[in-house]
Motif scaffolding. Structure first.
Motif, PDB file in Angstrom:
ATOM      1  N   MET A 178       0.849  -1.159   0.000  1.00 29.10           N
ATOM      2  CA  MET A 178       0.000   0.000   0.000  1.00 29.10           C
ATOM      3  C   MET A 178       0.903   1.233   0.000  1.00 29.10           C
ATOM      4  SD  MET A 178      -2.383   1.368   3.079  1.00 29.10           S
ATOM      5  CE  MET A 178      -1.694   0.086   4.043  1.00 29.10           C
ATOM      6  N   LYS A 179       0.427   2.249  -0.693  1.00 32.33           N
ATOM      7  CA  LYS A 179       1.208   3.463  -0.798  1.00 32.33           C
ATOM      8  C   LYS A 179       0.301   4.674  -0.641  1.00 32.33           C
ATOM      9  CE  LYS A 179       4.471   5.766  -3.783  1.00 32.33           C
ATOM     10  NZ  LYS A 179       5.246   5.703  -5.005  1.00 32.33           N
ATOM     11  N   TYR A 180       0.707   5.599   0.213  1.00 33.64           N
ATOM     12  CA  TYR A 180      -0.015   6.852   0.362  1.00 33.64           C
ATOM     13  C   TYR A 180       0.516   7.848  -0.658  1.00 33.64           C
ATOM     14  CZ  TYR A 180      -1.801   5.095   4.798  1.00 33.64           C
ATOM     15  OH  TYR A 180      -2.429   4.361   5.757  1.00 33.64           O
ATOM     16  N   SER A 181      -0.280   8.834  -0.965  1.00 32.03           N
ATOM     17  CA  SER A 181       0.117   9.854  -1.928  1.00 32.03           C
ATOM     18  C   SER A 181       1.211  10.749  -1.344  1.00 32.03           C
ATOM     19  CB  SER A 181      -1.095  10.702  -2.315  1.00 32.03           C
ATOM     20  OG  SER A 181      -1.514  11.469  -1.209  1.00 32.03           O
ATOM     21  N   LYS A 182       1.861  11.477  -2.247  1.00 33.06           N
ATOM     22  CA  LYS A 182       2.874  12.442  -1.805  1.00 33.06           C
ATOM     23  C   LYS A 182       2.235  13.520  -0.938  1.00 33.06           C
ATOM     24  CE  LYS A 182       6.192  11.848  -5.464  1.00 33.06           C
ATOM     25  NZ  LYS A 182       7.575  12.141  -5.400  1.00 33.06           N
ATOM     26  N   ALA A 183       0.969  13.818  -1.201  1.00 28.25           N
ATOM     27  CA  ALA A 183       0.270  14.827  -0.398  1.00 28.25           C
ATOM     28  C   ALA A 183       0.243  14.423   1.070  1.00 28.25           C
ATOM     29  CB  ALA A 183      -1.149  15.033  -0.927  1.00 28.25           C
ATOM     30  N   LYS A 210      -4.698  24.299  15.187  1.00 33.52           N
ATOM     31  CA  LYS A 210      -5.977  24.787  15.696  1.00 33.52           C
ATOM     32  C   LYS A 210      -6.415  24.039  16.943  1.00 33.52           C
ATOM     33  CE  LYS A 210     -10.664  25.845  14.299  1.00 33.52           C
ATOM     34  NZ  LYS A 210     -11.631  25.811  13.218  1.00 33.52           N
ATOM     35  N   ARG A 211      -6.328  22.732  16.899  1.00 32.71           N
ATOM     36  CA  ARG A 211      -6.808  21.978  18.052  1.00 32.71           C
ATOM     37  C   ARG A 211      -5.620  21.451  18.842  1.00 32.71           C
ATOM     38  NH1 ARG A 211      -9.094  16.357  15.338  1.00 32.71           N
ATOM     39  NH2 ARG A 211      -7.118  15.318  15.467  1.00 32.71           N
ATOM     40  N   ASP A 212      -5.904  20.846  19.954  1.00 31.57           N
ATOM     41  CA  ASP A 212      -4.859  20.328  20.830  1.00 31.57           C
ATOM     42  C   ASP A 212      -3.939  19.392  20.053  1.00 31.57           C
ATOM     43  OD1 ASP A 212      -3.299  19.525  22.903  1.00 31.57           O
ATOM     44  OD2 ASP A 212      -4.863  18.415  23.943  1.00 31.57           O
ATOM     45  N   TRP A 213      -2.761  19.862  19.750  1.00 33.39           N
ATOM     46  CA  TRP A 213      -1.850  19.119  18.881  1.00 33.39           C
ATOM     47  C   TRP A 213      -1.390  17.795  19.472  1.00 33.39           C
ATOM     48  CZ3 TRP A 213       3.325  18.529  20.371  1.00 33.39           C
ATOM     49  CH2 TRP A 213       3.753  19.320  21.429  1.00 33.39           C
ATOM     50  N   GLU A 214      -1.474  17.643  20.767  1.00 32.06           N
ATOM     51  CA  GLU A 214      -1.063  16.371  21.371  1.00 32.06           C
ATOM     52  C   GLU A 214      -2.036  15.244  21.058  1.00 32.06           C
ATOM     53  OE1 GLU A 214      -0.342  17.092  25.487  1.00 32.06           O
ATOM     54  OE2 GLU A 214       1.449  18.273  25.091  1.00 32.06           O
ATOM     55  N   GLN A 215      -3.222  15.597  20.601  1.00 32.80           N
ATOM     56  CA  GLN A 215      -4.243  14.597  20.292  1.00 32.80           C
ATOM     57  C   GLN A 215      -4.295  14.222  18.812  1.00 32.80           C
ATOM     58  OE1 GLN A 215      -5.798  13.173  22.866  1.00 32.80           O
ATOM     59  NE2 GLN A 215      -4.508  14.510  24.090  1.00 32.80           N
ATOM     60  N   ILE A 216      -3.516  14.878  17.973  1.00 36.25           N
ATOM     61  CA  ILE A 216      -3.558  14.603  16.530  1.00 36.25           C
ATOM     62  C   ILE A 216      -2.739  13.358  16.221  1.00 36.25           C
ATOM     63  CG2 ILE A 216      -2.990  15.468  14.240  1.00 36.25           C
ATOM     64  CD1 ILE A 216      -3.394  18.309  15.380  1.00 36.25           C
ATOM     65  N   SER A 217      -3.407  12.366  15.652  1.00 35.28           N
ATOM     66  CA  SER A 217      -2.719  11.116  15.323  1.00 35.28           C
ATOM     67  C   SER A 217      -2.311  11.093  13.855  1.00 35.28           C
ATOM     68  CB  SER A 217      -3.632   9.912  15.606  1.00 35.28           C
ATOM     69  OG  SER A 217      -4.666   9.833  14.642  1.00 35.28           O
ATOM     70  N   PHE A 218      -1.432  10.172  13.536  1.00 35.27           N
ATOM     71  CA  PHE A 218      -1.066   9.951  12.138  1.00 35.27           C
ATOM     72  C   PHE A 218      -2.326   9.678  11.318  1.00 35.27           C
ATOM     73  CE2 PHE A 218       3.132   9.688  13.730  1.00 35.27           C
ATOM     74  CZ  PHE A 218       4.023   9.635  12.677  1.00 35.27           C
ATOM     75  N   LEU A 219      -3.227   8.886  11.865  1.00 37.69           N
ATOM     76  CA  LEU A 219      -4.439   8.522  11.143  1.00 37.69           C
ATOM     77  C   LEU A 219      -5.316   9.742  10.868  1.00 37.69           C
ATOM     78  CD1 LEU A 219      -5.976   6.156   9.870  1.00 37.69           C
ATOM     79  CD2 LEU A 219      -7.197   5.919  12.040  1.00 37.69           C
ATOM     80  N   ASP A 220      -5.410  10.675  11.810  1.00 40.24           N
ATOM     81  CA  ASP A 220      -6.183  11.900  11.592  1.00 40.24           C
ATOM     82  C   ASP A 220      -5.678  12.640  10.357  1.00 40.24           C
ATOM     83  OD1 ASP A 220      -7.711  11.526  13.941  1.00 40.24           O
ATOM     84  OD2 ASP A 220      -6.280  12.673  15.155  1.00 40.24           O
ATOM     85  N   ILE A 221      -4.385  12.761  10.255  1.00 37.72           N
ATOM     86  CA  ILE A 221      -3.780  13.484   9.136  1.00 37.72           C
ATOM     87  C   ILE A 221      -3.976  12.715   7.834  1.00 37.72           C
ATOM     88  CG2 ILE A 221      -1.622  14.417   8.208  1.00 37.72           C
ATOM     89  CD1 ILE A 221      -0.765  14.661  11.265  1.00 37.72           C
ATOM     90  N   ILE A 222      -3.761  11.417   7.879  1.00 41.07           N
ATOM     91  CA  ILE A 222      -3.928  10.578   6.690  1.00 41.07           C
ATOM     92  C   ILE A 222      -5.369  10.651   6.192  1.00 41.07           C
ATOM     93  CG2 ILE A 222      -3.929   8.195   5.843  1.00 41.07           C
ATOM     94  CD1 ILE A 222      -1.469   7.764   7.756  1.00 41.07           C
TER      95      ILE A 222
END
Length: 133
Positions: A1-6, A68-80
């Motif tokens: 599996m490969k994610y985009s460059k974005a 914007k939001r509590d950065w300690e709660q941002i997961s890799f999955l949230d960004i993906i």
């Protein structure tokens, strides 16, 4: 599996925003130069992160992007998910319905991967990744 460059740029951008100073806006040009990518392309990625509620833009002379939001709660999955969406990576093209044995195996693997990515935050990386922007 490969994610985009974005997704690659989004993960790195978020790491830079977290490591620099979570509350200080950073210009898109600075972020783009840091990753050797066009600011136009990175702006499109940042727009997705804004829509996902992770980043906000600040206008004006000292404007840019900041968390914007509590950065300690941002997961890799949230960004993906903000960049790639939440659709499954596999879709059986035959008319088996949800009982397709291949679909079940792939979905189980995908769920395990997503669980791992949701447990991983960039906060831990940002604490050891000090940069100057």
């Amino acid at each position: 599996m490969k994610y985009s460059k974005a997704t690659n740029y989004a993960l790195h951008t978020m790491l830079y925003l977290m490591a620099a100073t979570p509350n200080r806006p950073i210009g898109v040009q600075q972020l783009a130069e840091r990753q050797d990518v066009s600011s136009t392309y990175l702006s499109k990625i940042l727009t997705k992160l804004v829509k996902a509620g992770m980043v906000e833009s600040a206008s004006g002379a000292n404007g840019g992007y900041r968390l914007k939001r509590d950065w300690e709660q941002i997961s890799f999955l949230d960004i993906i998910h903000a960049i790639e969406g939440t659709a499954s990576i596999f879709d059986c093209s035959f008319d088996h319905g949800p009982q397709c044995p291949i679909q079940r195996v792939v979905l189980e693997a995908e769920q395990q991967m997503e669980q791992h990515l949701s447990n991983q935050t960039l906060a831990a990386l940002a604490q050891t990744f000090k940069i100057d922007l």
